[in-house]
Every structure is written in C-alpha cells, then in structure tokens.
Design a protein around this motif. Sequence first.
Motif, mmCIF file in Angstrom:
data_model
loop_
_atom_site.group_PDB
_atom_site.id
_atom_site.type_symbol
_atom_site.label_atom_id
_atom_site.label_comp_id
_atom_site.label_asym_id
_atom_site.label_seq_id
_atom_site.Cartn_x
_atom_site.Cartn_y
_atom_site.Cartn_z
ATOM 1 N N MET A 269 2.915 9.106 -29.494
ATOM 2 C CA MET A 269 1.830 10.022 -29.848
ATOM 3 C C MET A 269 1.824 10.319 -31.347
ATOM 4 O O MET A 269 0.755 10.483 -31.944
ATOM 5 C CB MET A 269 1.935 11.328 -29.044
ATOM 6 C CG MET A 269 1.726 11.166 -27.548
ATOM 7 S SD MET A 269 0.230 10.253 -27.110
ATOM 8 C CE MET A 269 -1.060 11.379 -27.647
ATOM 9 N N TYR B 191 -0.376 1.940 -34.420
ATOM 10 C CA TYR B 191 -0.590 2.221 -32.995
ATOM 11 C C TYR B 191 -1.515 1.156 -32.430
ATOM 12 O O TYR B 191 -2.592 0.899 -32.975
ATOM 13 C CB TYR B 191 -1.218 3.597 -32.783
ATOM 14 C CG TYR B 191 -1.571 3.833 -31.325
ATOM 15 C CD1 TYR B 191 -0.603 4.174 -30.404
ATOM 16 C CD2 TYR B 191 -2.882 3.662 -30.869
ATOM 17 C CE1 TYR B 191 -0.924 4.353 -29.056
ATOM 18 C CE2 TYR B 191 -3.205 3.842 -29.538
ATOM 19 C CZ TYR B 191 -2.223 4.188 -28.630
ATOM 20 O OH TYR B 191 -2.525 4.357 -27.305
ATOM 21 N N PHE C 96 -9.138 18.606 -18.995
ATOM 22 C CA PHE C 96 -9.435 18.280 -20.395
ATOM 23 C C PHE C 96 -9.642 19.556 -21.207
ATOM 24 O O PHE C 96 -9.213 19.635 -22.361
ATOM 25 C CB PHE C 96 -10.650 17.349 -20.492
ATOM 26 C CG PHE C 96 -10.312 15.924 -20.162
ATOM 27 C CD1 PHE C 96 -9.624 15.137 -21.076
ATOM 28 C CD2 PHE C 96 -10.635 15.370 -18.938
ATOM 29 C CE1 PHE C 96 -9.287 13.820 -20.778
ATOM 30 C CE2 PHE C 96 -10.300 14.056 -18.631
ATOM 31 C CZ PHE C 96 -9.626 13.284 -19.548
ATOM 32 N N LYS D 234 8.594 9.340 -19.879
ATOM 33 C CA LYS D 234 9.818 9.194 -20.681
ATOM 34 C C LYS D 234 9.500 9.796 -22.044
ATOM 35 O O LYS D 234 8.905 9.143 -22.895
ATOM 36 C CB LYS D 234 10.207 7.719 -20.808
ATOM 37 C CG LYS D 234 10.581 7.090 -19.469
ATOM 38 C CD LYS D 234 11.151 5.692 -19.689
ATOM 39 C CE LYS D 234 11.636 5.084 -18.381
ATOM 40 N NZ LYS D 234 10.595 4.281 -17.684
ATOM 41 N N ILE E 2 -12.328 12.276 -28.130
ATOM 42 C CA ILE E 2 -11.677 11.360 -27.172
ATOM 43 C C ILE E 2 -11.727 11.940 -25.767
ATOM 44 O O ILE E 2 -11.982 11.220 -24.800
ATOM 45 C CB ILE E 2 -10.228 11.056 -27.596
ATOM 46 C CG1 ILE E 2 -10.248 10.269 -28.905
ATOM 47 C CG2 ILE E 2 -9.493 10.267 -26.510
ATOM 48 C CD1 ILE E 2 -8.885 9.932 -29.432
ATOM 49 N N ALA E 3 -11.502 13.250 -25.660
ATOM 50 C CA ALA E 3 -11.566 13.892 -24.338
ATOM 51 C C ALA E 3 -12.953 13.675 -23.729
ATOM 52 O O ALA E 3 -13.076 13.364 -22.543
ATOM 53 C CB ALA E 3 -11.258 15.390 -24.465
ATOM 54 N N PHE F 194 0.179 7.360 -32.840
ATOM 55 C CA PHE F 194 -1.259 7.422 -32.554
ATOM 56 C C PHE F 194 -1.966 8.307 -33.582
ATOM 57 O O PHE F 194 -2.958 7.906 -34.198
ATOM 58 C CB PHE F 194 -1.495 7.950 -31.126
ATOM 59 C CG PHE F 194 -2.933 8.240 -30.810
ATOM 60 C CD1 PHE F 194 -3.801 7.225 -30.447
ATOM 61 C CD2 PHE F 194 -3.425 9.542 -30.902
ATOM 62 C CE1 PHE F 194 -5.139 7.493 -30.170
ATOM 63 C CE2 PHE F 194 -4.765 9.819 -30.635
ATOM 64 C CZ PHE F 194 -5.624 8.788 -30.263
ATOM 65 N N TRP F 195 -1.429 9.501 -33.790
ATOM 66 C CA TRP F 195 -2.072 10.459 -34.699
ATOM 67 C C TRP F 195 -1.902 10.078 -36.157
ATOM 68 O O TRP F 195 -2.770 10.358 -36.989
ATOM 69 C CB TRP F 195 -1.566 11.880 -34.427
ATOM 70 C CG TRP F 195 -2.202 12.430 -33.187
ATOM 71 C CD1 TRP F 195 -1.596 12.669 -31.984
ATOM 72 C CD2 TRP F 195 -3.592 12.768 -33.004
ATOM 73 N NE1 TRP F 195 -2.518 13.132 -31.076
ATOM 74 C CE2 TRP F 195 -3.745 13.206 -31.665
ATOM 75 C CE3 TRP F 195 -4.708 12.739 -33.837
ATOM 76 C CZ2 TRP F 195 -4.985 13.605 -31.163
ATOM 77 C CZ3 TRP F 195 -5.934 13.148 -33.326
ATOM 78 C CH2 TRP F 195 -6.058 13.581 -32.001
#
Length: 124
Positions: free
Chosen positions: A46, A60, A82, A38, A112-113, A49-50
């Motif tokens: 997002m 977040y 990734f 969605k 994070i990846a 988050f950033w």
Amino acid sequence: MPDIKDINDIETIILDFYEKVKVDKLLRPFFFGEKPTKWEKHIPLMISFWENVLFYSGNYEGDPLLIHRKINKIKATETKHFERWNNLFDETVNAHFKGANAEKMKQHAQAIAEIMLSKIEPSN
Ligand code: HEM
C-alpha cells in the motif's frame, strides 16, 4: 500542519489507517476471513501504491480492481463499506497532514472507491 512530502509520510498514514481498519467492525472482517491479510506484505504494498500515485515512483504494478472483485466474491463490498473506508482514510490523512498532496491522496481514494463501486458487480 505539514503536507505529505515523501515515502515516510505515506508510511505514517498507512500504518495509522490500517490500525483503525483492524478494529473497525464493518471493515475488519474483510481482512480476517478465510485468507487473513499478511500485514507484513500488505502494508509495504500500500505504501508503494500511494508513492506511485503521489510521486510517480513507478514501483506499483498491481491491479486493485481485480483484487477487489475477488474480495467482493468472498464478502460483498457495499456502499456502507466504502463510505466507512473513505471516512477513516480522510480522518487519518487530516490528523497528520494538510496541503496539495493531502488533498490529492484523499481525492484519489474517493475516486477509486467510486470506480470500484460502479465496476464491481454486486455478488448477491
Ligand atoms: C470497501 C472498502 C474496501 C475494503 C473492504 C478493502 C479491502 C481490501 C483487502 C481485503 C485487500 C487485500 C489485502 C490482502 O492482501 O490480504 C485490499 C487490497 C488493496 N486495496 Fe482495498 N479495500 C477497500 C477499498 C479500497 C480503496 C477505496 C482503495 C483505493 C486506494 C483500495 C486499495 C487497495 C489496494 C491498492 C490493494 C492492494 C492490491 C494488490 O494486491 O496489488 N482499497 N483491499
């Protein structure tokens, strides 16, 4: 080229990034599966988050590792996914911004990846 200075700049990156993700052959399937993303929820999430990563906004409270473990069970996220994610992300940041925050954003995404890759069990 300016550096990232506020939430509007983050929005510029996030909108542009997910437009690329939506048409990317490797990444697209993760977002258009059985439970399609969605976007009207994912995009603001997002951005929050950033905003939290770059400006410590504290707004977040999700658990990205848990979410990506679930995603990985539906369709395995592998090194190649990734790599593509990070390449598109860097490309997007570099197209708009340059400076300490731009570097921080790219480095954080990379870190994070790597954590996700090492902590998420291969599902096959
Ligand atoms: C293989 C690469 C990746 C794929 C395929 C992927 C895919 C996804 C998908 C499908 C979602 C859920 C969207 C929805 O709600 O429907 C999601 C959420 C999210 N992703 Fe990724 N992602 C990847 C890498 C990353 C990386 C490197 C980061 C690092 C910043 C990241 C951060 C997030 C965050 C913060 C969320 C939201 C979690 C929440 O609901 O609180 N993802 N991702």
